[in-house]
Design a protein around this motif. Sequence first.
Motif, PDB file in Angstrom:
ATOM      1  N   GLY A  26      30.481  30.751  35.709  1.00 45.23           N
ATOM      2  CA  GLY A  26      31.073  31.138  34.435  1.00 45.23           C
ATOM      3  C   GLY A  26      32.580  31.248  34.441  1.00 45.23           C
ATOM      4  N   PHE A  27      33.220  30.937  35.548  1.00 44.05           N
ATOM      5  CA  PHE A  27      34.670  30.938  35.637  1.00 44.05           C
ATOM      6  C   PHE A  27      35.074  29.984  36.764  1.00 44.05           C
ATOM      7  N   THR A  28      36.380  29.673  36.810  1.00 43.22           N
ATOM      8  CA  THR A  28      36.873  28.724  37.813  1.00 43.22           C
ATOM      9  C   THR A  28      37.032  29.456  39.138  1.00 43.22           C
ATOM     10  N   PHE A  29      35.970  29.472  39.895  1.00 41.98           N
ATOM     11  CA  PHE A  29      35.859  30.295  41.091  1.00 41.98           C
ATOM     12  C   PHE A  29      37.036  30.117  42.052  1.00 41.98           C
ATOM     13  N   SER A  30      37.432  28.895  42.306  1.00 43.39           N
ATOM     14  CA  SER A  30      38.411  28.639  43.360  1.00 43.39           C
ATOM     15  C   SER A  30      39.781  29.242  43.064  1.00 43.39           C
ATOM     16  N   THR A  31      40.047  29.546  41.809  1.00 37.08           N
ATOM     17  CA  THR A  31      41.366  30.067  41.438  1.00 37.08           C
ATOM     18  C   THR A  31      41.430  31.587  41.443  1.00 37.08           C
ATOM     19  N   TYR A  32      40.310  32.255  41.682  1.00 34.14           N
ATOM     20  CA  TYR A  32      40.262  33.711  41.620  1.00 34.14           C
ATOM     21  C   TYR A  32      40.163  34.337  43.003  1.00 34.14           C
ATOM     22  N   ASP A  33      40.909  35.437  43.170  1.00 34.26           N
ATOM     23  CA  ASP A  33      40.670  36.283  44.325  1.00 34.26           C
ATOM     24  C   ASP A  33      39.290  36.896  44.168  1.00 34.26           C
ATOM     25  N   MET A  34      38.580  37.010  45.283  1.00 36.75           N
ATOM     26  CA  MET A  34      37.242  37.614  45.269  1.00 36.75           C
ATOM     27  C   MET A  34      37.217  38.793  46.228  1.00 36.75           C
ATOM     28  N   SER A  35      36.506  39.824  45.814  1.00 40.55           N
ATOM     29  CA  SER A  35      36.443  41.039  46.622  1.00 40.55           C
ATOM     30  C   SER A  35      35.006  41.521  46.767  1.00 40.55           C
ATOM     31  N   TRP A  36      34.785  42.258  47.835  1.00 36.48           N
ATOM     32  CA  TRP A  36      33.553  43.020  48.015  1.00 36.48           C
ATOM     33  C   TRP A  36      33.900  44.503  47.896  1.00 36.48           C
TER      34      TRP A  36
END
Length: 114
Positions: A26-36
């Motif tokens: 649902g979003f452009t995954f590669s451009t976003y920082d991801m966190s746990w």
Amino acid sequence: QVQLVESGGGLVQPGGSLRLSCAASGFTFSTYDMSWYRQAPGKERELVATITGFLGSTNYADSVKGRFTISRDNAKNTVYLQMNSLKAEDTAVYYCKAGGVPYWGQGTQVTVSS
């Protein structure tokens, strides 16, 4: 719409390992920082680890540094959390989140107990 689906949690003995996965859409995954993040019973949700979108730079909470490793596969729109040398205090529900996106998945339960 944004979807984050965490998986891989379970019951593990102290000193054991688990690998969590978070499938995003649902979003452009590669451009976003991801966190746990994680939330233990009766405690506030806390940031565990972050990986940036393009360079894949990582940051960790002091409590997990040297034991946990965050990684991502942009081709699969998936972020991972490899957890080694698990301790009882790592018991929590673990969530992934995209930076700046106001959405939380359902989380995955990690229980460390003998």
